[in-house]
Motif scaffolding. Structure first.
Motif, PDB file in Angstrom:
ATOM      1  N   MET A   1       0.838  -1.219   0.000  1.00 19.66           N
ATOM      2  CA  MET A   1       0.000   0.000   0.000  1.00 19.66           C
ATOM      3  C   MET A   1       0.856   1.244   0.000  1.00 19.66           C
ATOM      4  O   MET A   1       0.455   2.300  -0.442  1.00 19.66           O
ATOM      5  N   ASP A   3       3.325   1.823  -1.835  1.00 17.87           N
ATOM      6  CA  ASP A   3       3.664   2.216  -3.197  1.00 17.87           C
ATOM      7  C   ASP A   3       2.627   3.149  -3.808  1.00 17.87           C
ATOM      8  O   ASP A   3       2.882   3.774  -4.844  1.00 17.87           O
ATOM      9  N   ALA A   4       1.468   3.258  -3.209  1.00 17.77           N
ATOM     10  CA  ALA A   4       0.427   4.144  -3.749  1.00 17.77           C
ATOM     11  C   ALA A   4       0.800   5.607  -3.631  1.00 17.77           C
ATOM     12  O   ALA A   4       0.287   6.451  -4.369  1.00 17.77           O
ATOM     13  N   CYS A   8       3.752  10.924  -5.800  1.00 19.40           N
ATOM     14  CA  CYS A   8       2.903  12.068  -5.425  1.00 19.40           C
ATOM     15  C   CYS A   8       3.747  13.318  -5.160  1.00 19.40           C
ATOM     16  O   CYS A   8       4.878  13.234  -4.664  1.00 19.40           O
ATOM     17  N   ARG A  67      -1.248  13.774  -7.487  1.00 24.59           N
ATOM     18  CA  ARG A  67      -1.049  12.328  -7.521  1.00 24.59           C
ATOM     19  C   ARG A  67      -0.359  11.924  -8.823  1.00 24.59           C
ATOM     20  O   ARG A  67      -0.352  12.700  -9.794  1.00 24.59           O
ATOM     21  N   THR A 127      -6.558   7.855   4.969  1.00 24.73           N
ATOM     22  CA  THR A 127      -6.106   7.247   3.719  1.00 24.73           C
ATOM     23  C   THR A 127      -6.642   8.056   2.560  1.00 24.73           C
ATOM     24  O   THR A 127      -7.583   8.835   2.702  1.00 24.73           O
TER      25      THR A 127
END
Length: 530
Positions: A1, A3-4, A8, A67, A127
């Motif tokens: 997670m 890596d999300a 950014c 993002r 999140t």
């Protein structure tokens, strides 16, 4: 997670006075609780380091600016590099607006650090999926209340965080700064705002009643300023070389000073024979001394000039011309005699006796009429035996050809008078021959004393000589004397001297050593020399 969050664009507020870091996330270490960013901008300036690793315990606040999906640029864009650059800038600005509205936040307080099995959640923050479910704030609310993080909005605190600019490849907006009036000082103020700030600075001090009731003493305040002390203080701050150079600067001359040095003129250039009478020494504006003469010596000088060709009629014309110039100056000059002010010309009353001084007064009245001045000549009844002076009779005949008036009694004189010319007495203190002269002298003295108009005495008798006169002299503002003055007291009035162009040999014939004190003027003032 974790890596999300890679790729950014984030803005990180770091504690310990380090400020703000902005850049692109390249790695997130959930075990060491660290965040690594590249393309670093530190407090609005590009940083020299390629990468910066920030520990979670040092992070005070973190906001996502853009993002990876929003910053992705299509290489196949037909516009080339410029179009890609423009697309990245516009997407970064749109993503910053979301952060400005307080929608996305992944890191909050470092005291609330938590790690889950699904990814990195530093400090119990939200999140990205939870942040997307937050309602969007309106533009009006943003302008009214400023930007707030999700934590501060939930706590009901109205504290406004500083403005954070988005990262772009070409420009960076500095944080917003508010002055003491709540205005945004990071932008150029408009004309109304500059005027309001200026008025607030100038007139913002409260004023009490004591300040309004107390008058400001300008003379006292000016006396507190020591100009010489200020000059010396300024000179003391200069280097020694500059002070020495200023000490040897050339003298600056006025417009009336000579550059070439010349000998100082002797003050006493006119000498007259002693007669035993009271003598007064006068001085002109240049300091040259002019002694007074007796009435007998002055009569002898004018008589000798008449014999040499400067006749009495020519002398009267010069005296009348000089008296006219002085009278025009005293009565207002161009302000009273201009073409647009012809409805109120000056009114001058001339009191003339039956002698040479009276003839000079009539001559001056005739010349005043040629300038548009309204004149009234007041003379006593002319005696038939002995006949009056030929000079007076001739001047009265010329004056009768003008629009001026003649009278023998001051009762018919206009009430409003600008100036009175006193030519009633000769050097013997008489107004004329016969007993009517004494009655006329008494009535004119009473009328002139009651009038508020200034008086100009034309060649009056000396008040220091023993003259049998029953009437006290009128106090005049100006005393006009031809050629050389008689002796007068300072209380009598200001003495002015008329330049009668008598030849040099004429002065020598009566024993006077004469050097002209007039310069370029026809009439000069004389001051008592002490």
């Amino acid at each position: 997670m974790t890596d999300a969050f890679v790729g950014c664009e984030v803005s990180v507020e770091v504690g310990g006075g380090l400020g703000f870091y902005q850049g692109r996330v390249v790695s997130v270490n959930s075990q060491k609780q660290t965040l690594t960013i590249t393309r670093v901008i530190h407090n609005g300036r590009p940083d020299a380091l390629n990468e910066v690793t920030i520990s979670a315990c040092d992070i005070k606040d973190l906001k996502i600016i853009a993002r990876p999906s929003e910053t992705m640029i299509q290489v196949s864009n037909a516009e080339g590099k410029s179009s890609m650059r423009y697309s990245a800038q516009r997407q970064a600005q749109q993503s910053f607006q979301k952060v400005h509205d307080g929608q996305e936040q992944i890191i909050a307080k470092p005291q609330q650090q938590q790690t889950t099995g699904t990814g990195l959640n530093l400090g119990g923050g939200e999140t990205p999926q939870q942040a997307k479910r937050k309602p969007r704030t309106s533009v009006g609310e943003t302008l009214a209340h400023g930007t707030q993080s999700s934590t501060t909005r939930d706590q009901g605190n109205d504290w406004q965080r500083p403005y954070q600019a988005p990262y772009t490849s070409h420009e960076y907006s500095s944080p917003r700064r508010n002055d003491k009036y709540g205005n945004d000082s990071s932008r150029t103020p408009g004309k109304r705002e500059r005027r309001r700030n200026r008025d607030e600075t100038t007139f913002g001090t409260p004023i009490d009643d004591d300040m309004l009731s107390t008058e400001f003493d300008f003379e006292k305040n000016l006396a507190l300023f020591d100009k010489q002390a200020v000059i010396e203080e300024i000179q003391s701050l200069k280097p020694d070389v500059v002070r020495q150079a200023d000490r040897y600067t050339e003298k600056k001359y006025r417009c009336d000073e000579n550059v070439l040095p010349s000998k100082a003129p002797a003050k006493k250039q006119i000498t007259v024979p002693t007669s035993g009478a009271a003598e007064v020494i006068y001085a002109n504006d240049c300091g040259l001394l002019v002694p007074s003469v007796s009435s007998e010596l002055r009569a002898e000088l004018l008589s000798t000039a008449n014999q040499h060709g400067l006749t009495h009629s020519r002398q009267l014309e010069i005296i009348g011309r000089a008296a006219t110039e002085v009278i025009l100056s005293l009565s207002g000059g161009n302000h009273r005699l201009g073409p647009g002010n012809s409805h109120q010309p000056p009114v001058v009353v001339v009191l003339c006796g039956c002698h040479v001084q009276g003839a000079a007064g009539v001559n001056a009245a005739r010349q005043l009429e040629s300038h548009g001045v309204r004149t009234v000549v007041v003379t006593p009844q002319l005696p038939t035996s002995p006949p009056p002076s030929l000079l007076l009779t001739h001047e009265l005949q010329l004056y009768a050809l003008t629009s001026g008036r003649t009278a023998s009694d001051p009762g018919g004189i206009p009430a409003t008078v600008d100036l009175i010319v006193d030519a009633r007495l000769d050097h013997s203190g008489r107004a004329g021959e016969g007993g009517s002269g004494h009655t006329w002298l008494t009535s004119t003295t009473r009328w002139a004393s009651n009038s508020r108009a200034p008086i100009l005495a034309l060649d009056p008798p000396s008040d220091l000589a023993a003259i049998p006169s029953t009437q006290p002299p009128l106090l005049a503002r100006v005393l006009l004397c031809p050629s050389l003055p008689l002796a007068y007291t300072p209380a009598r009035g200001k003495v002015y001297l008329i330049n009668v162009p008598i030849p040099q040999q004429t002065f020598s014939a009566v024993g006077i050593k004469y050097v002209s004190p007039f310069g370029a003027k026809l009439v000069i003032p004389l001051h008592p020399y002490e």
